[in-house]
Design a protein around this motif. Structure first.
Motif, PDB file in Angstrom:
ATOM      1  N   VAL A 128       5.864 -23.320  18.680  1.00  0.00           N
ATOM      2  CA  VAL A 128       6.059 -23.024  20.357  1.00  0.00           C
ATOM      3  C   VAL A 128       7.747 -22.601  21.167  1.00  0.00           C
ATOM      4  CG1 VAL A 128       4.519 -25.256  20.135  1.00  0.00           C
ATOM      5  CG2 VAL A 128       7.281 -25.160  20.195  1.00  0.00           C
ATOM      6  N   ASP A 129       7.250 -22.340  22.379  1.00  0.00           N
ATOM      7  CA  ASP A 129       8.625 -21.333  22.886  1.00  0.00           C
ATOM      8  C   ASP A 129       9.171 -22.547  23.487  1.00  0.00           C
ATOM      9  OD1 ASP A 129       7.253 -22.129  25.305  1.00  0.00           O
ATOM     10  OD2 ASP A 129       6.439 -20.044  25.412  1.00  0.00           O
ATOM     11  N   GLU A 130      10.651 -22.173  23.971  1.00  0.00           N
ATOM     12  CA  GLU A 130      11.234 -23.041  25.220  1.00  0.00           C
ATOM     13  C   GLU A 130      10.516 -23.967  25.815  1.00  0.00           C
ATOM     14  OE1 GLU A 130      13.838 -24.031  23.729  1.00  0.00           O
ATOM     15  OE2 GLU A 130      14.098 -22.734  22.072  1.00  0.00           O
ATOM     16  N   LYS A 131       9.160 -23.405  26.672  1.00  0.00           N
ATOM     17  CA  LYS A 131       8.662 -24.337  27.911  1.00  0.00           C
ATOM     18  C   LYS A 131       7.873 -25.145  26.812  1.00  0.00           C
ATOM     19  CE  LYS A 131       9.234 -20.007  30.573  1.00  0.00           C
ATOM     20  NZ  LYS A 131       8.408 -19.030  31.112  1.00  0.00           N
ATOM     21  N   GLY A 132       7.127 -25.208  25.737  1.00  0.00           N
ATOM     22  CA  GLY A 132       6.978 -25.244  25.145  1.00  0.00           C
ATOM     23  C   GLY A 132       5.034 -25.158  24.774  1.00  0.00           C
ATOM     24  N   ASP A 133       4.918 -23.701  25.364  1.00  0.00           N
ATOM     25  CA  ASP A 133       3.631 -22.945  25.530  1.00  0.00           C
ATOM     26  C   ASP A 133       3.789 -22.809  23.526  1.00  0.00           C
ATOM     27  OD1 ASP A 133       3.146 -23.375  27.836  1.00  0.00           O
ATOM     28  OD2 ASP A 133       4.054 -21.821  28.350  1.00  0.00           O
ATOM     29  N   VAL A 134       2.338 -22.681  22.842  1.00  0.00           N
ATOM     30  CA  VAL A 134       2.042 -22.478  21.770  1.00  0.00           C
ATOM     31  C   VAL A 134       2.485 -20.513  21.587  1.00  0.00           C
ATOM     32  CG1 VAL A 134       0.462 -22.255  20.115  1.00  0.00           C
ATOM     33  CG2 VAL A 134       0.215 -24.440  22.114  1.00  0.00           C
ATOM     34  N   ILE A 135       2.625 -20.338  20.718  1.00  0.00           N
ATOM     35  CA  ILE A 135       3.020 -18.682  20.985  1.00  0.00           C
ATOM     36  C   ILE A 135       1.580 -18.600  19.570  1.00  0.00           C
ATOM     37  CG2 ILE A 135       3.979 -16.911  19.631  1.00  0.00           C
ATOM     38  CD1 ILE A 135       6.670 -19.107  20.236  1.00  0.00           C
ATOM     39  N   THR A 136       0.521 -17.060  19.648  1.00  0.00           N
ATOM     40  CA  THR A 136      -0.553 -17.364  19.363  1.00  0.00           C
ATOM     41  C   THR A 136       0.072 -15.958  18.619  1.00  0.00           C
ATOM     42  OG1 THR A 136      -1.211 -16.424  20.582  1.00  0.00           O
ATOM     43  CG2 THR A 136      -1.607 -18.497  20.668  1.00  0.00           C
ATOM     44  N   GLY A 137      -1.047 -16.354  17.492  1.00  0.00           N
ATOM     45  CA  GLY A 137      -1.177 -14.341  16.189  1.00  0.00           C
ATOM     46  C   GLY A 137      -0.187 -14.255  15.170  1.00  0.00           C
ATOM     47  N   ASN A 138       0.581 -13.647  15.017  1.00  0.00           N
ATOM     48  CA  ASN A 138       1.123 -12.969  13.742  1.00  0.00           C
ATOM     49  C   ASN A 138       2.842 -12.667  14.140  1.00  0.00           C
ATOM     50  OD1 ASN A 138      -0.152 -15.598  12.263  1.00  0.00           O
ATOM     51  ND2 ASN A 138      -1.118 -13.585  11.024  1.00  0.00           N
TER      52      ASN A 138
END
Length: 636
Positions: free
Chosen positions: A436-446
Motif C-alpha cells: 500500500v502507498d502512504e494514502k492507504g491505496d493498494v499498489i497493484t502489479g509487479n
C-alpha cells in the motif's frame, strides 16, 4: 509425524495457495484436523481488523502439550525429541526422547501446581538455553498457565518491566548460565529485579552452574528439591479453549516500552507446525538445528512448539557460534548429523569474518536445508552461506516473519518454490500480502514498492497486547483500514517475489526517492573489507534526508586511508544502486549497538547521526553498551 499437509512441488504449492485464498476456512479446517482435539470447533474463523477481533477454531478444546508429546508416545516414544548440546564442548550432550520429555513435563507440571500456580496465572521464565527451559514452558502449557520467556541476557530492569506488565507472580530461573566464555549470574539478576517486584510469590531455581546464590526463605525454592518432594504428575492436561492465551512474548516498541504480544493456543499451534513442515520440507529423520534463543519467537516456534507438534527432533545449543572457536556450529552439525540449519544473517556475517579455515576438516555433509531469520540477508552473506556451508547443494530459505506473526509468513519452500538471493520470495498458503502507498491505496502489479500489509487473518497472528488492546490496535491495525500493518517496506519484483526493504521508519526519502536502508547496507557490505554496516537518515538541508552510514571494517582504516576507503565505498554503492544512494557521511566504528538477539538498535544510531547525544534512552540492555560511547566520540 504430521506430514499430510506438506506440499511437495511447486504445482502443489500453487494449488494450496489458491485453496487458502478461495476458501480460507475450509483450507485451515483441513490442516487443523491433523491435530489432536478434545472437542472440535464450531466455526473456523470470525474476524474484524478494525477492532481488532480475530478468533480461530471457536469453541474448540485442546491442550497443546498433548499435541507436542502425548500423541507421539505410541508410535515414536523412543525417538529423540530434543538433543541438547552444552556450551562447553567437553561436557556431555544430552538426548531426551518423547517419552522421557513427556515424563519430565508431567512431573514439573505437578511441581508448578504444588507451588500454587493455576490456569491463567502468568509465569516468567528467565533461564539459559538448557533442556529444562522447554520443560518449564511445556509444563506451564500443560496446566494452562501463561508463560512469558525473558531472554537470559536482559537486565534486572527489563525483567522487572515484564513482570509488572504481565502481572506475573511466579518466576522460574537458574542459579547461573553459560554463554561462551561468560558465566551469567541469572539468579542474582532476578533478585535485583524482585527488589521492586514484591508481588512475586515464588521463584523456582534450577541448579546449572553451582555458583553461590541467595535463596529468600518463603519465596525461593530449588527445582531439584521440588521435583523430589512432589508426588505424582499431571498426566491429564488442562483442557483449554482454542483462544485461551498460550504465552506472552515481549517485543520492542517505538516508545521504548516493550509490548506483550499475546499468542493463543490453537491458532498458534496450527500455524507454527504448518509453517515448520512446509518451509523446511521436514522429513521423519531430520535433525533440526535452530540456533535462535528460546527467549525470542523463533525459539518458541522452531525449537519447541512447531518441531514437537510435528514429531520432529530439535537440536538445542546452549552457547554461541564462536566459542571456543569459530568452528563450533560446524562441529555441532557434524557431531549430531544435523540436516537443517536455521540461523541469523548476523551469525553468518560474524562467521564470514573468520574466513573458510574454521570449515576445514568439519563434516557438513548431513545438511539438507539452510535457513535464515531475523533480518533480510545481504547477497554476499547468502552466497557465502550457499557455497561454503551448503556446498551449493542445500536450498536456502530466507524467512520473513515477526514476533507478532507466530510463524514464517513469506519464504521460499526448500527445494519446492524458487529462491532468489536477497528475497523472501513468496507468501505461504494462507498469507495474503498487499503493498500500500502512504494514502492507504493498494499498489497493484509487479516491479513496485510500498508498505507491507496483510489483508486477511492467519491462525498464528497475535490477538492483542497484554493488558492494552488499544495499543495493539494503534500499533498494527490503525495505519490502514482493515489491514494488519507489518511496519516493513517491501518491493515486489517482476515475477511477484517479495523483498523486504527494512522498517518503514528505516526507509529514507532522499530528494523524493524512497531508499531502503537494507539496500544501502547490502551495497556497502559488498565492498571488500567491510564486515557489517548500518544506515540511518539524518536531516539534510537540500535532500530532506541524508544518508549516514556506520561501517565496520576488517581492520580500522588509519587517518591516511580514511578518505580513500570512504571514496571506494561510495563507488561501490553507486555501482550497486546508483548515485542517489551514496552515503553523505561514513563513520568507521568497531561495533554497532545491538540487542542481545543481534538486532541493530537503529533508533540510537539515528539519534547520534542527528546530533541528539543526550536523548538516547536506556542502553543498558544492549549487548555492549560501551560501543555507544565510542560512536558518540568519533561522530563525523
Amino acid at each position: 509425524m504430521i506430514m499430510k499437509f506438506r506440499v511437495g512441488s511447486y504445482e502443489e504449492y500453487k494449488q494450496a495457495y489458491a485453496a487458502s485464498v478461495n476458501d480460507p476456512s475450509g483450507f485451515w479446517a483441513g490442516v487443523a484436523e491433523e491435530f489432536l482435539w478434545r472437542r472440535q470447533w464450531d466455526k473456523v474463523l470470525e474476524w474484524d481488523f478494525r477492532k481488532p477481533d480475530v478468533k480461530w477454531f471457536m469453541n474448540g478444546r485442546l491442550n497443546i502439550t498433548e499435541n507436542c508429546l502425548d500423541r507421539h508416545l505410541a508410535t515414536q516414544g523412543d525417538k529423540p525429541a530434543i538433543i541438547w548440546e552444552p556450551n562447553d564442548p567437553g561436557e556431555p550432550h544430552r538426548t531426551i526422547t518423547y517419552r522421557e520429555l513427556h515424563e519430565q513435563v508431567c512431573r514439573f507440571a505437578a511441581v508448578l501446581r504444588r507451588n500454587g500456580i493455576q490456569k491463567g496465572d502468568r509465569v516468567c521464565i528467565y533461564m539459559g538455553m538448557v533442556l529444562e527451559l522447554p520443560v518449564a514452558m511445556l509444563a506451564c502449557a500443560r496446566i494452562g498457565a501463561i508463560h512469558s520467556v525473558i531472554f537470559g541476557g536482559f537486565s534486572a530492569q527489563s525483567i522487572a518491566d515484564r513482570l509488572q506488565d504481565a502481572g506475573a507472580e511466579y518466576m522460574i530461573t537458574c542459579d547461573g548460565g553459560y554463554r561462551g566464555a561468560k558465566d551469567i549470574p541469572l539468579k542474582a539478576t532476578v533478585d535485583d529485579a524482585l527488589s521492586v517486584c514484591g508481588f512475586v510469590k515464588r521463584v523456582i531455581v534450577l541448579q546449572r552452574t553451582g555458583i553461590p546464590v541467595t535463596m529468600t526463605e518463603g519465596r525461593d525454592v530449588w527445582w531439584h528439591d521440588e521435583v523430589a518432594a512432589t508426588e505424582g504428575s499431571v498426566t491429564t492436561a488442562e483442557e483449554m479453549d482454542a483462544e485461551d492465551p498460550l504465552f506472552i512474548l515481549y517485543t520492542s516498541g517505538s516508545t521504548g516500552k516493550p509490548k506483550g504480544v499475546v499468542h493463543t493456543t490453537a491458532g498458534y499451534m496450527v500455524y507454527a507446525t504448518y509453517s515448520f513442515v512446509n518451509v523446511f520440507q521436514v522429513r521423519a529423520d531430520d535433525i533440526h538445528f535452530c540456533t535462535a534463543d528460546i527467549g525470542w519467537i523463533t525459539g518458541h516456534s522452531y525449537i519447541v512448539y512447531g518441531v514437537l507438534c510435528a514429531g520432529g527432533t530439535s537440536l538445542l545449543y546452549e552457547g554461541i557460534p564462536t566459542w571456543p572457536d569459530a568452528g563450533r556450529f560446524w562441529d555441532i552439525v557434524g557431531k549430531h548429523r544435523a540436516t537443517i540449519l536455521y540461523t541469523a544473517p548476523t551469525a553468518i556475517r560474524s562467521l564470514m569474518a573468520y574466513g573458510t579455515a574454521p570449515l576445514q576438516g568439519r563434516s557438513l555433509a548431513s545438511l539438507r536445508v539452510l535457513g535464515t531469520v531475523g533480518e533480510p540477508i545481504n547477497e554476499e552473506a547468502w552466497h557465502w552461506y550457499n557455497e561454503y556451508v551448503g556446498g551449493k547443494n542445500c536450498p536456502i530459505v530466507d524467512t520473513w516473519w515477526q514476533t507478532e506473526n507466530g510463524g514464517i509468513m513469506i519464504s521460499n519452500l526448500a527445494g519446492v518454490t524458487p529462491a532468489k538471493p536477497g528475497y523472501a520470495t513468496l507468501p505461504l498458503p494462507g498469507i495474503q500480502p498487499v503493498l500500500v502507498d502512504e494514502k492507504g491505496d493498494v499498489i497493484t502489479g509487479n516491479d513496485v514498492s510500498g508498505n507491507l500489509c496483510i489483508r486477511f487473518p492467519w491462525p498464528g497472528m497475535l490477538r492483542t497486547t497484554w493488558g492494552d488492546h488499544e495499543r495493539c490496535r494503534l500499533n498494527y491495525f490503525a495505519a490502514y483500514d482493515n489491514m494488519y500493518f507489518t511496519g516493513d517496506g517491501c518491493y515486489r519484483d517482476e515475477q511477484g517475489m517479495y523483498r523486504i526493504t527494512g522498517r518503514v521508519d528505516d526507509v529514507l526519502n532522499v530528494s523524493g526517492h524512497r531508499i531502503g536502508t537494507a539496500e544501502v547496507e547490502n551495497a556497502i557490505n559488498m565492498h571488500e573489507g567491510v564486515l557489517e554496516s548500518a544506515v540511518v537518515g539524518f536531516p539534510h538541508d537540500v535532500k530532506g534526508q541524508g544518508i549516514y552510514a556506520y561501517v565496520i571494517m576488517e581492520s580500522m582504516p588509519d587517518d591516511d586511508r580514511h578518505m580513500h576507503v570512504r571514496a571506494a565505498i561510495l563507488v561501490t554503492v553507486t555501482e550497486v544502486i546508483g548515485p542517489i544512494a551514496r552515503p553523505d557521511k561514513i563513520q568507521f566504528v568497531s561495533g554497532l549497538p545491538k540487542t542481545r538477539s543481534g538486532k541493530i538498535m537503529r533508533r540510537i544510531l539515528r539519534k547520534i547521526a542527528e546530533g541528539e547525544m543526550h536523548a538516547l534512552g536506556d542502553t543498558s540492555t544492549l549487548l555492549d553498551p560501551a560501543v555507544v560511547d565510542e560512536i558518540k566520540r568519533t561522530k563525523v
